[in-house]
Design an enzyme around this catalytic site. Sequence first.
Site, short mmCIF file in Angstrom:
data_model
loop_
_atom_site.label_atom_id
_atom_site.label_comp_id
_atom_site.label_asym_id
_atom_site.label_seq_id
_atom_site.Cartn_x
_atom_site.Cartn_y
_atom_site.Cartn_z
N LYS A 171 0.88 -1.16 0.00
CA LYS A 171 0.00 0.00 0.00
C LYS A 171 0.93 1.22 0.00
O LYS A 171 1.21 1.83 1.03
CB LYS A 171 -0.92 -0.02 1.23
CG LYS A 171 -2.01 1.03 1.19
CD LYS A 171 -3.01 0.79 2.30
CE LYS A 171 -3.91 1.98 2.55
NZ LYS A 171 -4.79 2.36 1.44
N1 PMP Z 1 -7.91 -0.59 -2.85
C1 PMP Z 1 -7.30 0.58 -2.63
C2 PMP Z 1 -6.58 1.23 -3.75
C3 PMP Z 1 -7.38 1.18 -1.36
O1 PMP Z 1 -6.78 2.35 -1.14
C4 PMP Z 1 -8.10 0.54 -0.34
C5 PMP Z 1 -8.22 1.19 1.02
N2 PMP Z 1 -7.16 0.84 1.84
C6 PMP Z 1 -8.71 -0.69 -0.62
C7 PMP Z 1 -8.59 -1.23 -1.89
C8 PMP Z 1 -9.45 -1.45 0.44
O2 PMP Z 1 -8.53 -2.00 1.33
P1 PMP Z 1 -8.91 -2.27 2.85
O3 PMP Z 1 -10.13 -3.09 2.84
O4 PMP Z 1 -7.74 -2.98 3.42
O5 PMP Z 1 -9.15 -0.94 3.47
#
Ligand code: PMP
Length: 381
Positions: free
Chosen positions: A203
């Site tokens: 991320k």
């Molecule tokens: N895709 C992206 C690009 C994101 O930024 C997020 C948010 N973190 C998600 C998917 C969803 O991930 P999560 O469920 O871990 O928040």
Amino acid sequence: MSGYIYMHRSEKGKIVAGYVPWDDAKIHVLSHVIHYSSGVFEGIRGYVTDRGVAIFRGRDHYRRLVRSAKIYRMFPEDYAPKEIFRNGKVYMEDLVSYFMDLTKELIRKNDLYRRAKEVKEEDKMANPFVYIRPVVYRGYDVTEDPILKPPLGVNPLNNPVEWFIATFLWDDYLGTMAIEQGADVITSAWAKNAPSTTPFMAKGASNYATGQLAKMESVLSAMFKTPDIAKRVKEGGSVKADDLYLPVESVQLTVSGHVAEGTGENIFVVMYEDGDPGKATIYTPPLSASILPGITRDSVIRIAKDLGYPVIETMIPREMLYIADEVFFTGTAAEVTPIRSVDGIPVGEGKPGPVTLRIREQYTGIARGQIEDPYGWVEYV
Ligand code: PMP
């Protein structure tokens, strides 16, 4: 907003760590991350419940943070506090526990439980929740005269690995209307980065370059509700607010044109068999579709399977979004948000569908501590 941010930085070769008053939480303009996107981060949610703040899968978020950093060669030994080293090494679970303890302390220190209740009572936010934002990044530190010894270049290895954790209150991410009635979304021409460009299992800040372009595309594009309104306006008629709808998010495609995800959410497609929602199959793009391995995505896959729905991870063509019976987003901020239209085409009946609502009820029930948590996902502060 007042309060504190916890920062762990390097100054003149020494670690400086501790709580910093909100307005003083600053980094140098020559920090590597500002120029070259060398930062990874997390977004973690704390629900305001009767039993306190319920942190949802905090440990899994911190594990993903440590892994994201590792992908960029920022190793725990580069940024963990000395007190958690054992035999010169840092163990993942020690670091995760350290971050969790710090996060809980920060939530208490910033008095977020009480403040969330307060803004809700005062009607300043519809559904306030605690948002936790840790960032690990390449910073700036020089011990010699920086004008004679440049502190900056593409090579990040000479810059210290620093981090901070901020917590604050946030409201319904895609708007309260999107949650209640379903979100209107468009597909963006800004594709997700290809697999060999930026690493999607991290991320990382760099993944959000196309995301923010796609996000602006959606929130700045009002769309006419029907072709006859468009025709009327083209012929010189005036536009009324009611003639328009406002997309709140973009779906991004892979470079080959398959569905990837939203700019801050994963995406799911529901198809009924013989028009029967009781016989639904759920599809979602695989990790190879340039998506973030979302923690909500993982939670929803487990919940959906436990509710008896087959879940298939497969490449999804864009047009499947148009013919699906239901489509929904998942994410820490978005939770489970139904999508009611894509590119102006209604999804199913153009309102939240029963499968989405059933999964959402289960997900939010567990996260908010309203139904028993069989997965051990929630930790209270
Ligand atoms: N895709 C992206 C690009 C994101 O930024 C997020 C948010 N973190 C998600 C998917 C969803 O991930 P999560 O469920 O871990 O928040």
